[in-house]
Write an enzyme that holds these catalytic residues in place. Structure first.
Site, short mmCIF file in Angstrom:
data_model
loop_
_atom_site.label_atom_id
_atom_site.label_comp_id
_atom_site.label_asym_id
_atom_site.label_seq_id
_atom_site.Cartn_x
_atom_site.Cartn_y
_atom_site.Cartn_z
N GLY A 1 -5.39 -14.52 12.42
CA GLY A 1 -6.43 -14.11 11.49
C GLY A 1 -7.41 -15.22 11.21
O GLY A 1 -8.52 -15.25 11.76
N TYR B 1 0.85 -1.18 0.00
CA TYR B 1 0.00 0.00 0.00
C TYR B 1 0.89 1.24 0.00
O TYR B 1 2.11 1.14 -0.13
CB TYR B 1 -0.99 -0.05 1.17
#
Length: 751
Positions: free
Chosen positions: A704, A563
């Protein structure tokens, strides 16, 4: 069937035994360049599990080996004046010469043709003269070299020098000794292999070896140096060398060997010719003999070409697992100085669990008292490390389990909704100490997809405030907002419609440090101007101020996964010619400016973490050493925690996957920099979580996928571990009682 084994070490000899035992009519030869009793090294180590494999393969060989070995259960660690001991490990040592004698005798008994002092120079000629040629000729394999183009070998030289000595000292435990010198650390790996003698391997970093002038030392000088250094532990006993065949080169460098293929026509590799694993996990001879078992089993199936393919297919998987564990172990010993800053208790625990194959509960099965002592040291009472509290600035976490930031792609124009309330609220109720939001974008154009959450409109604050209020009112968990900007990876489809694929229509323009698309499918980002960079920096600060209003306990700045801020850090995406490109210091400049702007508006008593990609998994990209410098820079700027992920910065990445495969990077940053870290990535069970924490590899552990499958993962884990002192929602307490009873019953009936 005519089989020729080039190499008369454990792989070639044991294969000949197993094949001849099953197929007495086959013509099996072993050709060895040395004399029968010539060998380098002193002892060989087998675990109890390996011995059981040998018993099933050939009982007479197993009986002879077990009749000649020295058995021990304990591991003893000498460090900084302390002696720490753990029991229940179940290993045995046998003299390498004695092992070879046993194998040679058994092979001859079965009718194997043994030819010693027979150096095979023309490998191709031997291949033509048999139906199957086995390259079992060690790490310097001539068979592998002859057909290198077919096998595709890779050889990696490691960082330490080692010398394989013997000692007249009969040890009663597998012994590790760590001695600090003005030029660095020396490590001893020592174990008894008969009634009177022990193997005594001395290891140190290359630079330490040279600083002590051991690069010019002959055998006698090496022995004298090691006897002086380890005099307190030798207790008057002497060290011995049997390396005359090395012509004075006593100190060696371990080479990690792998091959793309193990089979080439009627030629197959086994043992060190096919693969090596560092001696610190005692696996070389084990691997060689288990190769022999697998190859003999495969040959029993019939068709030779199919058998060889099957052998390679099955063994490569098992060897890769062990090589991954060996790599972890190797790197631990290469970086003793990193772990020497740990207290002795944690140093020893880190050593015992270094390969990541032994976890917390595995250690408990071996030595319950040792694990209890370790837990009491870690938490002040006997409690699983994952349930020890942790503090960042003034933020107190009830435990060290974290729900990872995971994009849900379910927002409308950036606004979190009922899905996010239920998703994050359920995981807070589930017992985790800290819950992360997904990456929340600081501008509309900074979203990854149309479904990503944001923090740039007033309704976003209201939506997040509702979720934060629920977490605080109904659980003991804290909640962290992860802020980010998608940069070159923006304007893409929802994950389930096409990961990293541009929208079919309605695309918005994307930006980056340079005009380099993330992938051939991606939009080409516009290179940011200074004014645009200032505007995005201010947007981060504005979002952080909104997060204060929403009541978040903690912030995280997303500088990973390709990103925007990650793209500034990696040279794969940042080709700027100004002060924001080029050196790592320059590439850090903009992310640090953004962090400073965020830190300025975020309350000083509340922590901020930084998520980084600790490696790009691409040649020429960010490396583990770079990530240490990145962490140092953010620490100096006021960051409190480094959330250590890897990769996702380039479609060309080639990650080395495995369980806990990213944890070594969290470990390196934590212990080289001295900053708290969070480990994440293929961590799936409590055994792994507790071992990571107790071993000082990270301070928090984020999960996760386990939390997607089970929102109540932490509460369920507590019940399985028999830990009752964990907060449940009062509404669910009847379920707690039942679950704990069922878990206690399951523990009682588990052997």
């Amino acid at each position: 069937m005519r089989i020729t084994c080039i190499g008369g070490g454990p792989a070639g000899l044991y294969l000949s035994i197993l094949v001849k035992r099953r197929f007495p009519a086959w013509n099996v030869r072993v050709m060895e360049r040395n004399r029968p009793r010539d060998t380098f090294g002193w002892g060989v180590v087998f675990s109890d599990a390996t011995l059981e494999n040998l018993r099933e393969a050939d009982e007479p060989t197993h009986r002879a080996i077990t009749g000649a070995f020295a058995h021990w259960d304990d591991i003893e660690i000498h460090f900084e004046g302390r002696t720490l001991r753990s029991s229940g490990h179940g290993f045995c040592g046998i003299a390498r010469k004695r092992l070879l004698e046993i194998l040679q005798h058994r092979a001859a008994e079965l009718g194997v043709g043994l030819q010693f002092e027979c150096d095979v120079v023309d490998v191709a000629a031997e291949r033509a003269a048999c139906d199957l040629l086995v390259g079992a000729d060690g790490a310097n394999s001539r068979v592998r070299t002859t057909y290198a183009q077919a096998f595709g070998p890779s050889i990696e030289q490691r960082r330490c020098r080692y010398v394989w000595l013997g000692a007249t000292l009969p040890l009663d435990a597998f012994t590790f000794i760590f001695e600090r010198t003005p030029h660095g650390w020396f490590t001893v790996h020592a174990y008894r292999f008969d009634e009177h003698s022990s193997t005594f391997i001395v290891e140190c970093r290359e630079e330490t070896w040279r600083a002590h002038s051991l690069d010019t030392a002959d055998t006698e000088q090496t022995l004298a140096f090691c006897e002086r250094l380890f005099e307190p532990y030798l207790r008057g006993h002497r060290l011995m060398a049997n390396s005359s065949h090395l012509r004075g080169r006593d100190w060696l460098v371990f080479a990690r060997i792998a091959n793309e293929r193990w089979v080439h026509g009627n030629v197959v590799l086994a043992g060190d010719a096919a693969h090596t694993a560092h001696f610190s996990i005692g696996s070389g001879t084990k691997l060689a003999m288990e190769d022999a078992i697998a190859l003999a089993d495969a040959l029993s199936a019939g068709d030779t070409s199919f058998a060889l393919e099957r052998y390679e297919e099955l063994r490569k998987i098992e060897v890769l697992k062990l090589q991954n564990a060996a790599r972890n172990s190797t790197e631990w010993f290469e970086n003793v100085a990193r772990y020497a800053t740990l207290p002795p208790e944690q140093f020893a625990y880190s050593l015992l669990t270094r390969s990541q194959r032994i976890g917390h509960e595995n250690l408990r099965l071996r030595d319950d008292a040792y694990v209890d002592r370790m837990e009491e040291w870690f938490a002040g009472r006997v409690v699983p490390p994952m349930f020890a509290p942790f503090r960042l600035r003034s933020l107190d976490l009830p435990n060290r389990v974290v729900v990872s930031p995971m994009d849900m792609y379910s927002a409308r124009d950036g606004t979190p909704n009922d899905f996010h309330l239920v998703h994050l609220g359920a995981r807070a109720l589930g017992g985790a100490g800290l819950v992360f939001t997904e990456m929340t974008c600081v501008t509309r154009e900074g979203r990854i997809s149309p479904g990503c959450t944001g923090m740039y409109l007033s309704q976003h604050v209201d939506g997040w405030k509702r979720i934060v209020r629920f977490v605080h009112e109904h659980s003991a968990a804290k909640i962290c907002l992860q802020l980010g900007h998608s940069g070159p990876k923006g304007s893409t489809k929802l994950m389930w419609d096409g990961m990293d694929e541009p929208l079919d229509d309605g695309n918005w323009p994307v930006v980056g440090p340079s005009a380099i698309p993330y992938s051939p499918r991606s939009q080409t980002p516009a290179e940011l101007t200074r004014l645009e960079m200032d505007a995005i920096r201010d947007a981060f600060a504005r979002s952080a101020a909104m997060a204060v209003d929403a009541g978040f306990d903690m912030l995280e700045l997303h500088c990973a996964h390709g990103y925007l801020l990650s793209s500034f850090l990696t040279p794969l995406r940042n080709r700027r010619a100004d002060e924001y490109g080029g050196t790592l210091a320059n590439r850090l400049r903009y992310p640090l400016e953004v962090f400073a702007a965020v830190r300025a508006v975020w309350p000083q008593e509340r922590p901020i973490s930084i998520r980084i990609s600790a490696t790009d998994w691409v040649e020429g990209g960010i490396s583990g050493e770079d990530s240490v410098e990145i962490a140092r820079a953010f620490q100096a700027a006021g960051a409190d925690l480094i959330d250590v992920s890897t990769g996702q910065t380039s479609p060309d990445a080639r990650p080395v996957y495995g369980r806990m495969f990213q944890t070594p990077y969290a470990d390196q940053i934590r212990n080289d920099v001295g900053i708290a870290t969070m480990a994440v990535g293929n961590i799936t069970d409590t055994d792994q979580v507790n071992a990571i924490l107790a071993g000082g590899r990270a301070d928090l552990v984020a999960l996760g996928r386990p939390h997607l499958a089970d929102p109540f993962w932490t509460l369920h884990a507590a019940a399985r571990l028999g830990y009752a002192d964990v907060a449940w929602p009062v509404q669910y307490l009847p379920g707690k009682d039942q679950l704990e009873r069922l878990a206690a019953r399951a523990r009682a009936t588990t052997p």
